[in-house]
Design an enzyme around this catalytic site. Sequence first.
Site, PDB file in Angstrom:
ATOM      1  CG  ASN A  12      32.896  43.657  79.526  1.00 47.12           C
ATOM      2  OD1 ASN A  12      32.386  44.613  80.098  1.00 47.12           O
ATOM      3  ND2 ASN A  12      32.498  42.402  79.713  1.00 47.12           N
ATOM      4  CE  LYS A  14      34.404  40.884  82.725  1.00 48.63           C
ATOM      5  NZ  LYS A  14      34.565  39.534  83.142  1.00 48.63           N
ATOM      6  CG  HIS A  99      29.566  39.110  79.513  1.00 47.36           C
ATOM      7  ND1 HIS A  99      29.776  38.429  80.689  1.00 47.36           N
ATOM      8  CD2 HIS A  99      30.791  39.388  79.013  1.00 47.36           C
ATOM      9  CE1 HIS A  99      31.082  38.310  80.889  1.00 47.36           C
ATOM     10  NE2 HIS A  99      31.723  38.884  79.888  1.00 47.36           N
ATOM     11  CD  GLU A 101      31.212  38.598  84.095  1.00 53.19           C
ATOM     12  OE1 GLU A 101      31.058  39.819  83.931  1.00 53.19           O
ATOM     13  OE2 GLU A 101      32.329  38.043  84.064  1.00 53.19           O
ATOM     14  CD  GLU A 169      33.607  36.999  76.418  1.00 52.14           C
ATOM     15  OE1 GLU A 169      34.636  37.660  76.450  1.00 52.14           O
ATOM     16  OE2 GLU A 169      32.627  37.216  77.145  1.00 52.14           O
ATOM     17  N   GLY A 175      38.181  35.422  83.308  1.00 45.31           N
ATOM     18  CA  GLY A 175      38.712  35.881  84.594  1.00 45.31           C
ATOM     19  C   GLY A 175      39.491  34.829  85.357  1.00 45.31           C
ATOM     20  CB  SER A 214      42.175  34.403  80.507  1.00 49.10           C
ATOM     21  OG  SER A 214      41.423  34.215  81.682  1.00 49.10           O
TER      22      SER A 214
HETATM   23  C1  PEP Z   1      34.931  38.974  79.654  1.00 49.81           C
HETATM   24  O1  PEP Z   1      34.328  38.962  80.713  1.00 49.81           O
HETATM   25  O2  PEP Z   1      34.342  39.331  78.612  1.00 49.81           O
HETATM   26  C2  PEP Z   1      36.318  38.548  79.649  1.00 49.81           C
HETATM   27  C3  PEP Z   1      36.788  38.082  78.546  1.00 49.81           C
HETATM   28  O3  PEP Z   1      37.011  38.674  80.839  1.00 49.81           O
HETATM   29  P1  PEP Z   1      38.575  38.352  81.078  1.00 49.81           P
HETATM   30  O4  PEP Z   1      39.344  38.888  79.897  1.00 49.81           O
HETATM   31  O5  PEP Z   1      38.906  39.051  82.340  1.00 49.81           O
HETATM   32  O6  PEP Z   1      38.695  36.869  81.154  1.00 49.81           O
END
Ligand code: PEP
Length: 256
Positions: A12, A14, A99, A101, A169, A175, A214
Site C-alpha cells: 500500500n 498510500k 484502511h 487512515e 492491522e 508506521g 510495520s
Molecule cells: C498500512 O498502512 O497498511 C501499513 C501496514 O503500514 P506500515 O507497513 O508502514 O506499518
Amino acid sequence: MTPDVRPLVAGNWKMNGTRQSLGEIKAMAEGIDGPLAEHVDALICPPATLLYVATALCTDSQLMVGAQDCHHEVQGAHTGDISAEMIADCFGTHVILGHSERRTDHRETDQMVQSKVEAAHAAGLTAIICIGETGDERDSYETLDVLMRQMSHSIPDGAMADNTVIAYEPLWAIGTGLTPTPVDVAVVHAFIRAELVQRFGAEGKVMRILYGGSVKPSNALSLMSVDNVDGALIGGASLKASDFLAIYSVYEGLVA
Ligand code: PEP
C-alpha cells in the site's frame, strides 16, 4: 499460514509515489516473476494517479495492481472520488477498503466501508477490508470486541473467499515500527478465522487474512509463519522494490 490458502503479499503506497517511482513497480514486477509466483500472489496499490500506467507496466507480469479506496456509487457528482468501475477500467484487480487512515481522516464508518465493498464486488474487484484496534482499545482489552464489531458491519453477506480478503492491522503498529508478538498475532488471527467460519462456513475457512503493521524484511518470516496469517499488507516497506521483494521471498521457506 492456512492450509490450502494461497498467500498474498500486498503493498500500500498510500499518498506516496510519482511517475519517477514507476521504476520500483517495474522492478517488483520483474522480481515477482519466478517459481514462487506459482504459490504466492503479489499486489501493489499505488496512488490512483499511477494506476493505469502501473497496470500497463505489469501486463506481462504476475504482479497485480490495485487501488486504495473507491466510492460506493458507480458514477456521479462526487468530486475527487473514484469508483470501483474506474479501477476495473484501469485493469486494477483489488481495492483496499476501510484502511484505518480512511476511517480516521475521512470518518469512514463500518457501514460506509460495507457499501464500498459491495461496490467493489459488483465491479469484479477483490476487496481488502482492513480492521484493527487502537492502542487504547488494546490496553483496555477491547481488541476482540472491536474486531468483531468491524467484521460484522464491514463485511457484506455473500462475501466469498475469491473476492474478499481481511487485513488485520492494529493501528498502534502502523508506521510505528512496533508489532504484536507472533503469539498475539496467532490469537487474533485465530479469532478472526473462527468468526469468518461461523459466518461464511466453507468460504470462511479459506478467506485470506493478512497481517499489516510495520512488516519489514527482518520480521516478515516470523509473522508470515503464524497460523492463519495468509500474507501481509505492507505500507512503508512496499515503497522500495528491494524491501517488498525481500518480504515476498520469505515464502521461499514456507511454501512447497
Ligand atoms: C498500512 O498502512 O497498511 C501499513 C501496514 O503500514 P506500515 O507497513 O508502514 O506499518
